[in-house]
Design an enzyme around this catalytic site. Structure first.
Site, mmCIF file in Angstrom:
data_model
loop_
_atom_site.group_PDB
_atom_site.id
_atom_site.type_symbol
_atom_site.label_atom_id
_atom_site.label_comp_id
_atom_site.label_asym_id
_atom_site.label_seq_id
_atom_site.Cartn_x
_atom_site.Cartn_y
_atom_site.Cartn_z
ATOM 1 C CB SER A 102 0.170 2.677 3.968
ATOM 2 O OG SER A 102 0.680 3.968 4.136
ATOM 3 C CG ASP A 241 1.768 6.964 1.466
ATOM 4 O OD1 ASP A 241 0.958 7.824 1.100
ATOM 5 O OD2 ASP A 241 1.594 6.255 2.477
ATOM 6 C CG ASP A 243 -2.533 5.187 1.978
ATOM 7 O OD1 ASP A 243 -1.373 5.634 2.013
ATOM 8 O OD2 ASP A 243 -3.200 4.948 2.998
ATOM 9 C CG ASP A 245 -1.812 7.745 4.622
ATOM 10 O OD1 ASP A 245 -0.722 7.534 4.034
ATOM 11 O OD2 ASP A 245 -2.254 6.995 5.513
#
Length: 446
Positions: A102, A241, A243, A245
């Site tokens: 993440s 960010d 990834d 999400d």
């Protein structure tokens, strides 16, 4: 059973250190493959990743683990985390796997599992997989070993889906948008979707090299996008960010709106349209008190959960709610997706701009946020400061002093020997005094 490897968001750690090693990835692939290999159909796993160098190692090890127990693997390459949930469901796979840590730096990595419905696994399912790690793998016969196939259009499939969530018949013509992709999984996806919808796009952090993911960019460093918005005279900034999400929105003046403000805007609009299920927004205990009071003023409810988007989603599914998220920028809209999706949340914000003709600054300040302060206090290994009478007394005294003007949230970190002391109050001076008194008691256990 006690969870040894799975945390609040899959298995995570420093690459090439336990538990984030190739050997562990192999074993996780074998254990998860055994868990999901039920029924007589051909078994499939979808694997996506972000742009960390260690993603190659973990991807190959997971693939070996899945194929060794008889599962076929579809490799979709660098895609946002929500794309894996979407593709696992749309491709009728038994499970999806996202390799990402993440918003963490490149040294870390993680393995997140999604079920065939596209949602992250429950605690019970993760515990069952973890229990299988202790036993011998159920290896397939030579004729039943799985195969791996690279799916070249996985990113494109998700992009086409993402565009369908933007209001039908509307375009982004005339809008200049800065998008910071954190040198991560959305480095191609987000700019291309915005461009295809008609926007003039100023892309930032779209040159991943395996080591620069989230480095001085992305949703944890929104200043980069804020500076670019002002410099380019843009209408909006979107900061994702690693990834993709989670998202932060930057208005035309460079001011940053966090997940609470974005959720408030969507909740208000959906409620007005009769779309907000049961008049409820689901968020964590970290969301600002101003959000809760704003919703109450609209006749809506804020349902709080533990920290972590998975707990938000679990509460949403249990209660039949369709909107939730975190202050950090995870926005979950189960009408569209199964997990936080920064791009689709940004498209909701852009839809509001186009439909209303209002500037981002007019839409991004839905409520007055209470001053909020978070202090992290480290304590000695083996100590239990929150069980101490002195700390409990300081917390009780602080709550009495605030007398309804705010709230306190004191909790242990789930990953480090830290006490997180968070408070909100209409009077920032009083808040500082109260938090200082609690911190002074906790630090005695350092």
């Amino acid at each position: 059973m006690a969870r040894k490897f799975f945390g609040t968001d899959g298995v995570r750690g420093r690459a090439n250190d336990e538990p984030m090693t190739a050997e562990m990835a192999l074993r996780l692939g074998q254990a998860a493959g055994r868990f999901f290999r039920t029924g007589s159909h051909a078994h499939r796993a979808v694997i996506g990743k972000d742009t960390r160098r260690s993603g190659y190692m973990i991807e190959n090890a997971l693939t070996a683990g899945f194929t060794s127990v008889g599962m076929d693997v579809f490799l979709v390459g660098p895609v946002p985390t929500p794309a894996v949930g979407y593709l696992a469901h749309s491709m009728r796979a038994d499970l999806g796997v996202m390799i990402s840590a993440s918003h963490n730096p490149f040294q870390d990595n993680g393995i997140k599992f999604f079920g065939p419905d596209g949602f992250k696994l429950s605690d019970e399912d993760e515990e069952a997989i973890e229990a299988l790690l202790d036993g011998a793998p159920d290896l397939a016969e030579p004729s039943a070993i799985g195969r791996a196939t690279r799916i070249d259009d996985g990113r494109g499939r998700y992009m086409e889906f993402a565009k369908t969530t933007f209001p039908r018949g509307l375009r982004l013509d005339g809008l200049k948008i800065v998008v910071d992709c954190a040198n991560g999984a959305a480095y191609r996806t987000a700019p291309e979707v915005l461009w295809e919808l008609g926007a003039e796009v100023v892309p930032l952090a779209v040159s991943p090299n395996g080591f620069n993911i989230n480095k001085d960019c992305g949703s944890t460093h929104p200043g980069l996008a804020a500076e670019a918005v002002v410099a380019h005279g843009a209408d909006l900034g979107i900061s994702l960010d690693g990834d993709a999400d989670r998202v932060m929105i930057i208005d035309e003046s460079g001011a940053v709106a966090d997940g609470d403000q974005i959720m408030a805007l969507i909740a208000d609009r959906w409620a007005a349209a009769g779309r907000l299920a049961r008049g409820t927004l689901v968020a964590t205990v970290m969301s600002n008190l101003g959000l809760e009071r704003h919703l109450a003023g609209q006749g809506l409810r804020l349902l709080r959960t533990a920290v972590g988007d998975r707990y938000v989603v679990e509460a949403m599914r249990a209660g039949g709610y369709n909107l939730g998220g975190e202050q950090s920028g995870h926005i979950v809209m189960t009408d569209y997706v199964t997990t936080g999706d920064g791009l689709i949340a940004a498209l909701q914000f852009l839809g509001a701009m186009v439909e209303t003709g209002r500037r981002a600054s007019e839409l991004a300040r839905v409520f007055r946020a209470y001053p909020q302060t978070l202090r992290n206090v480290r304590y000695a290994k083996g100590a239990a400061p929150l069980e101490a009478a002195s700390v409990k007394a300081a917390i009780a005294a602080g709550e009495a002093r605030m007398n309804g003007q705010g709230r306190l949230l004191i909790r242990k970190s789930g990953t480090e020997p830290l006490v997180r002391i968070m408070g909100e109050c209409e009077d920032p001076g009083l808040l500082s005094e109260v938090l200082g008194e609690i911190e002074a008691e906790v630090v005695k256990f350092a």
